[in-house]
Motif scaffolding. Structure first.
Motif, short mmCIF file in Angstrom:
data_model
loop_
_atom_site.label_atom_id
_atom_site.label_comp_id
_atom_site.label_asym_id
_atom_site.label_seq_id
_atom_site.Cartn_x
_atom_site.Cartn_y
_atom_site.Cartn_z
N SER A 126 0.83 -1.21 0.00
CA SER A 126 0.00 0.00 0.00
C SER A 126 0.86 1.25 0.00
CB SER A 126 -0.90 0.04 1.24
OG SER A 126 -1.77 -1.07 1.28
N LEU A 127 0.30 2.30 -0.54
CA LEU A 127 0.89 3.63 -0.49
C LEU A 127 -0.24 4.64 -0.36
CD1 LEU A 127 3.61 3.68 -3.33
CD2 LEU A 127 4.04 3.86 -0.87
N ARG A 128 0.07 5.78 0.24
CA ARG A 128 -0.89 6.88 0.26
C ARG A 128 -0.24 8.10 -0.36
NH1 ARG A 128 -4.17 10.17 4.96
NH2 ARG A 128 -2.13 11.11 5.35
N LEU A 129 -0.83 8.57 -1.43
CA LEU A 129 -0.37 9.79 -2.08
C LEU A 129 -1.10 10.99 -1.49
CD1 LEU A 129 -0.31 8.68 -5.83
CD2 LEU A 129 1.42 8.35 -4.06
N SER A 130 -0.39 12.10 -1.45
CA SER A 130 -0.98 13.36 -1.01
C SER A 130 -0.75 14.41 -2.09
CB SER A 130 -0.33 13.84 0.29
OG SER A 130 -0.53 12.92 1.34
N CYS A 131 -1.65 15.36 -2.14
CA CYS A 131 -1.52 16.48 -3.06
C CYS A 131 -1.88 17.74 -2.29
CB CYS A 131 -2.44 16.29 -4.25
SG CYS A 131 -2.49 17.70 -5.39
N ALA A 132 -0.88 18.53 -1.96
CA ALA A 132 -1.09 19.75 -1.21
C ALA A 132 -1.34 20.90 -2.18
CB ALA A 132 0.12 20.04 -0.34
N ALA A 133 -2.45 21.58 -2.00
CA ALA A 133 -2.83 22.66 -2.91
C ALA A 133 -2.65 24.01 -2.24
CB ALA A 133 -4.28 22.49 -3.34
N SER A 134 -2.22 24.99 -3.03
CA SER A 134 -2.08 26.35 -2.53
C SER A 134 -2.40 27.32 -3.65
CB SER A 134 -0.68 26.60 -1.98
OG SER A 134 0.29 26.40 -2.98
N GLY A 135 -2.83 28.51 -3.26
CA GLY A 135 -3.12 29.54 -4.25
C GLY A 135 -4.49 29.44 -4.87
N LEU A 136 -5.34 28.59 -4.34
CA LEU A 136 -6.71 28.46 -4.84
C LEU A 136 -7.64 28.14 -3.68
CD1 LEU A 136 -7.15 25.03 -6.69
CD2 LEU A 136 -5.51 25.48 -4.89
N THR A 137 -8.91 28.40 -3.90
CA THR A 137 -9.92 28.04 -2.90
C THR A 137 -10.22 26.56 -3.09
OG1 THR A 137 -10.82 30.28 -3.00
CG2 THR A 137 -12.18 28.58 -1.95
N PHE A 138 -9.52 25.76 -2.33
CA PHE A 138 -9.49 24.31 -2.56
C PHE A 138 -10.89 23.70 -2.60
CE2 PHE A 138 -7.46 20.30 -2.76
CZ PHE A 138 -8.12 19.42 -1.90
N SER A 139 -11.74 24.12 -1.68
CA SER A 139 -13.08 23.52 -1.58
C SER A 139 -13.94 23.81 -2.81
CB SER A 139 -13.78 24.03 -0.32
OG SER A 139 -13.92 25.44 -0.36
N SER A 140 -13.55 24.78 -3.62
CA SER A 140 -14.32 25.14 -4.81
C SER A 140 -13.91 24.35 -6.04
CB SER A 140 -14.15 26.64 -5.10
OG SER A 140 -14.68 27.42 -4.06
N TYR A 141 -12.94 23.47 -5.88
CA TYR A 141 -12.41 22.73 -7.02
C TYR A 141 -12.69 21.24 -6.90
CZ TYR A 141 -9.90 26.73 -8.86
OH TYR A 141 -9.59 27.94 -9.42
N SER A 142 -13.09 20.66 -8.00
CA SER A 142 -13.09 19.21 -8.12
C SER A 142 -11.64 18.77 -8.32
CB SER A 142 -13.94 18.75 -9.30
OG SER A 142 -15.30 19.05 -9.06
N MET A 143 -11.31 17.62 -7.75
CA MET A 143 -9.92 17.16 -7.79
C MET A 143 -9.84 15.76 -8.38
SD MET A 143 -8.27 19.70 -6.45
CE MET A 143 -6.65 18.92 -6.24
N GLY A 144 -8.78 15.51 -9.08
CA GLY A 144 -8.60 14.21 -9.69
C GLY A 144 -7.17 13.71 -9.61
N TRP A 145 -7.05 12.41 -9.72
CA TRP A 145 -5.74 11.76 -9.87
C TRP A 145 -5.69 11.10 -11.24
CZ3 TRP A 145 -1.73 12.33 -6.64
CH2 TRP A 145 -1.97 12.70 -5.32
N PHE A 146 -4.58 11.29 -11.90
CA PHE A 146 -4.30 10.65 -13.17
C PHE A 146 -2.94 9.97 -13.06
CE2 PHE A 146 -7.58 12.40 -16.04
CZ PHE A 146 -8.13 13.35 -15.20
N ARG A 147 -2.64 9.07 -13.99
CA ARG A 147 -1.33 8.44 -13.97
C ARG A 147 -0.85 8.20 -15.40
NH1 ARG A 147 -3.04 2.44 -11.61
NH2 ARG A 147 -4.07 1.67 -13.51
N GLN A 148 0.45 8.12 -15.54
CA GLN A 148 1.04 7.87 -16.84
C GLN A 148 2.17 6.86 -16.68
OE1 GLN A 148 2.48 11.33 -18.97
NE2 GLN A 148 2.26 10.27 -20.91
N ALA A 149 1.99 5.72 -17.30
CA ALA A 149 3.02 4.68 -17.31
C ALA A 149 3.96 4.92 -18.48
CB ALA A 149 2.36 3.31 -17.42
N PRO A 150 5.16 4.39 -18.41
CA PRO A 150 6.13 4.57 -19.50
C PRO A 150 5.57 4.10 -20.83
CG PRO A 150 7.21 3.64 -17.58
CD PRO A 150 5.74 3.63 -17.28
#
Length: 125
Positions: A16-40
């Motif tokens: 297991s792993l837990r990723l985090s994404c710290a946001a700054s410079g925006l009103t975080f609660s007003s944004y939908s958030m997503g995770w994407f990934r790119q394999a080689p």
């Protein structure tokens, strides 16, 4: 606006792993958030999303039941808990933010305005 992804690393299959994404410079609660990934050698793909309001979450079929997306609006942070990791989960993981995204469009990149730099996840067999 900055999105800083962290938490990636090398893990054995089944781990297991837990990723985090710290946001700054925006009103975080007003944004939908997503995770994407790119394999080689592959295109970037959708992993999970959490709408800006409520608790609705969306997942790619390949991660359903193993990954959980969550957010803490008080900490301006998005999370991705990844369990039962598989070698095919190996990729660079990106977080993204978008203010006006329809639920039907959360899996597409076009609605996300801001992107983090990515964090590498490597799963060994």
């Amino acid at each position: 606006v900055q999105l800083q992804a962290s938490g990636g690393g090398l893990v054995q299959a089944g781990g297991s792993l837990r990723l985090s994404c710290a946001a700054s410079g925006l009103t975080f609660s007003s944004y939908s958030m997503g995770w994407f990934r790119q394999a080689p050698g592959k295109e970037r793909e959708f992993v999970a999303a959490r709408r800006r309001g409520g608790t609705m979450t969306y997942y790619a079929d390949s991660v359903k039941g193993r990954f959980t997306i969550s957010r803490d609006n008080n900490k301006n942070t998005l999370y991705l808990q990844m369990n039962d990791l598989k070698p095919e989960d190996t990729a660079v993981y990106f977080c993204a933010a978008g203010a006006q995204i329809l639920s039907t469009s959360l899996s597409g990149e076009q609605g996300y305005r801001y992107w983090g730099q990515g964090t590498q996840v490597t799963v060994s067999s």
